[in-house]
Scaffold this active site. Structure first.
Site, PDB file in Angstrom:
ATOM      1  N   HIS A 134       0.850  -1.262  -0.088  1.00  0.00           N
ATOM      2  CA  HIS A 134      -0.293   0.058  -0.003  1.00  0.00           C
ATOM      3  C   HIS A 134       0.921   1.238   0.003  1.00  0.00           C
ATOM      4  CE1 HIS A 134      -0.323  -0.482   4.654  1.00  0.00           C
ATOM      5  NE2 HIS A 134       0.760   0.097   4.367  1.00  0.00           N
ATOM      6  N   HIS A 179      -0.998   6.007   8.532  1.00  0.00           N
ATOM      7  CA  HIS A 179       0.373   6.119   8.599  1.00  0.00           C
ATOM      8  C   HIS A 179       0.500   7.810   9.593  1.00  0.00           C
ATOM      9  CE1 HIS A 179       0.313   3.376   5.541  1.00  0.00           C
ATOM     10  NE2 HIS A 179       1.460   3.084   6.020  1.00  0.00           N
ATOM     11  N   HIS A 217      10.778  -3.076   3.392  1.00  0.00           N
ATOM     12  CA  HIS A 217      11.019  -1.474   3.208  1.00  0.00           C
ATOM     13  C   HIS A 217      11.547  -0.877   4.609  1.00  0.00           C
ATOM     14  CE1 HIS A 217       6.824  -1.179   4.132  1.00  0.00           C
ATOM     15  NE2 HIS A 217       6.905   0.184   4.490  1.00  0.00           N
ATOM     16  N   GLU A 238       5.146  -4.535   8.514  1.00  0.00           N
ATOM     17  CA  GLU A 238       3.336  -4.456   8.490  1.00  0.00           C
ATOM     18  C   GLU A 238       3.083  -5.949   7.758  1.00  0.00           C
ATOM     19  OE1 GLU A 238       3.414   0.140   6.784  1.00  0.00           O
ATOM     20  OE2 GLU A 238       3.642  -1.429   5.292  1.00  0.00           O
TER      21      GLU A 238
END
Length: 422
Positions: free
Chosen positions: A12, A59, A195, A242
């Protein structure tokens, strides 16, 4: 009965939304994103889910340090794009499903998962970045399905263990299977893959781990669920952890699945991947629909039919969101002053219905309770209109203040006003 048609996993990153909004679909640098998502898009078009249970993390946009929950289920009637600092994206709001959300909430709480409930806040790139590519949408037609967003607080440690996410998915499966409405449901797990976007380790990726994770998620998911969160960080980057939300999605599917699609692309900072699964074997609920309903409502059932009592349930909250949000805003000094000087303009700004405006104008306390206003918003309204709590209680009982006070041990009145008269 609801049908769980399958699940999909998707990264996402805001990179996806940027490429979509900037018209990069045919740009050689960006094209692999859209090519990788095309089979997911096709699967959604073919299966036509009525609702997607969308597992994501915000976020620090709508959810941030003021209040940060592990599992927060969206109960609202619709969700608009959030402003992440550069203005909200020009996409239409997507409809929610408060009735399904309430059923899921009762089921998860009965299985000892602690939830937060939310509405009236926007969805950031964790939701709309991939959804805007995967689903057709327009201002005129809206979106082809509803969503129940499940926001998972994975950015502020400590967070739940990977096994907790897996078990949440297993419990969620039973809730879906026992939902009485005849609808089709898909579940999405989002985030990742590897990431890291902060610190000296910024830019970290681990392609080998990404592919190993996808292999194990498809064929041996339980081999992943006891990996410590810190180890997931080492393997896939801090923000790459995540992937616990992919585990939640996988937990909601049967132990054996058919993997219909997989894609992987690493253009810059984040490994962008997608997968689609459907059950490969039966995994029915161990309870009948009736047994499940009796169990999940058992704790509150005695209160639901109690005369003169109106439990503030998820669907009640969603139905009366607009007027509750209006009355709660009384805690803001500027709003409070505006309420006193120009109620009508403020009511228009908050899009209150005529019914809602009339109840407030008339101080119809019991009418507002019946409508779905929670008492503690009436308690905020009372001192603004020069009344105390006892005035509200008496009105709800259909009594004068004097007669109501005779039923109490002391004839007093009080309110939440900061500087009450002496």
């Amino acid at each position: 009965m609801a049908q769980l048609v399958g699940g999909f996993a998707v990264s996402h990153t805001p990179t996806i939304a940027f490429a979509q909004d900037a018209g990069k679909q045919d740009d050689p640098v960006w094209k692999p994103i859209f090519e990788g998502f095309e089979p997911v898009k096709k699967w959604l078009a073919e299966t036509k889910p009525d609702v997607i249970i969308y597992v994501y993390n915000d976020h620090m946009t709508s959810f941030w340090m003021r209040h940060y929950s592990h599992f927060a289920i969206g109960i609202g009637e619709e969700y608009a794009a959030a402003d992440e600092g550069g203005g909200p994206r020009k996409i239409p709001p997507i409809k929610g499903d408060p009735q399904l959300a309430e059923h899921l909430a009762f089921g998860m709480v009965a299985d000892d998962f602690d939830l937060s409930y939310w509405q009236g806040m926007g969805l950031d790139h964790g939701a709309f970045s991939p959804l805007s590519v995967l689903l057709p949408h327009s201002d005129e037609e809206g979106w082809p399905c509803r969503i129940v967003p499940l926001q998972c607080g994975v950015l502020e440690l400590p967070i739940p263990k990977a096994r907790r996410f897996w078990n949440f998915g297993r419990s969620l499966r039973r809730a879906i299977q026992n939902y009485p409405a005849d609808i089709k449901v898909a579940i999405a797990g989002t985030g990742g893959l590897s990431h890291q976007v902060h610190g000296e380790r910024c830019g970290f990726n681990n392609v080998e781990w990404d592919h190993e994770f996808m292999d194990r998620l498809a064929h041996d998911p339980e081999s992943l669920i006891d990996i410590p969160v810190g180890e997931l960080v080492k393997l896939g980057g801090m923000e790459g952890a995540e992937i616990v939300m992919w585990m939640l999605m996988r937990g909601a599917l049967a132990p054996k699945v058919n993997e219909l699609h997989r894609s992987f692309f690493l253009p810059s900072m984040t490994s962008i991947a997608s997968m689609v699964f459907e059950d490969a074997e039966p995994d029915p609920s161990p309870e009948t629909k009736e047994e499940y309903a009796e169990r999940i409502y058992a704790d509150v059932a005695p209160a639901l039919g109690l005369e003169g009592t109106y439990p503030f349930t998820v669907t009640r909250s969603a139905k009366a969101w607009r007027i509750n949000n209006f009355l709660h805003s009384i805690v803001e000094p500027d709003f409070r002053e505006g309420f006193k000087t120009d109620f009508e303009a403020l009511a228009e700004e908050y899009a209150l219905t005529e019914e809602e405006k009339t109840m407030i104008r008339d101080l119809d306390w019991i009418g507002m309770i019946h409508y779905g206003v929670i008492f503690f918003n009436l308690e905020k309204l009372a001192p603004v209109v020069g009344l105390g709590n006892i005035d509200v209680y008496a009105a709800m009982k259909g009594m004068s203040v004097e007669d109501f006070q005779k039923t109490r041990n002391a004839a007093i009145n009080y309110s939440v006003e900061a500087e009450p008269a002496q």
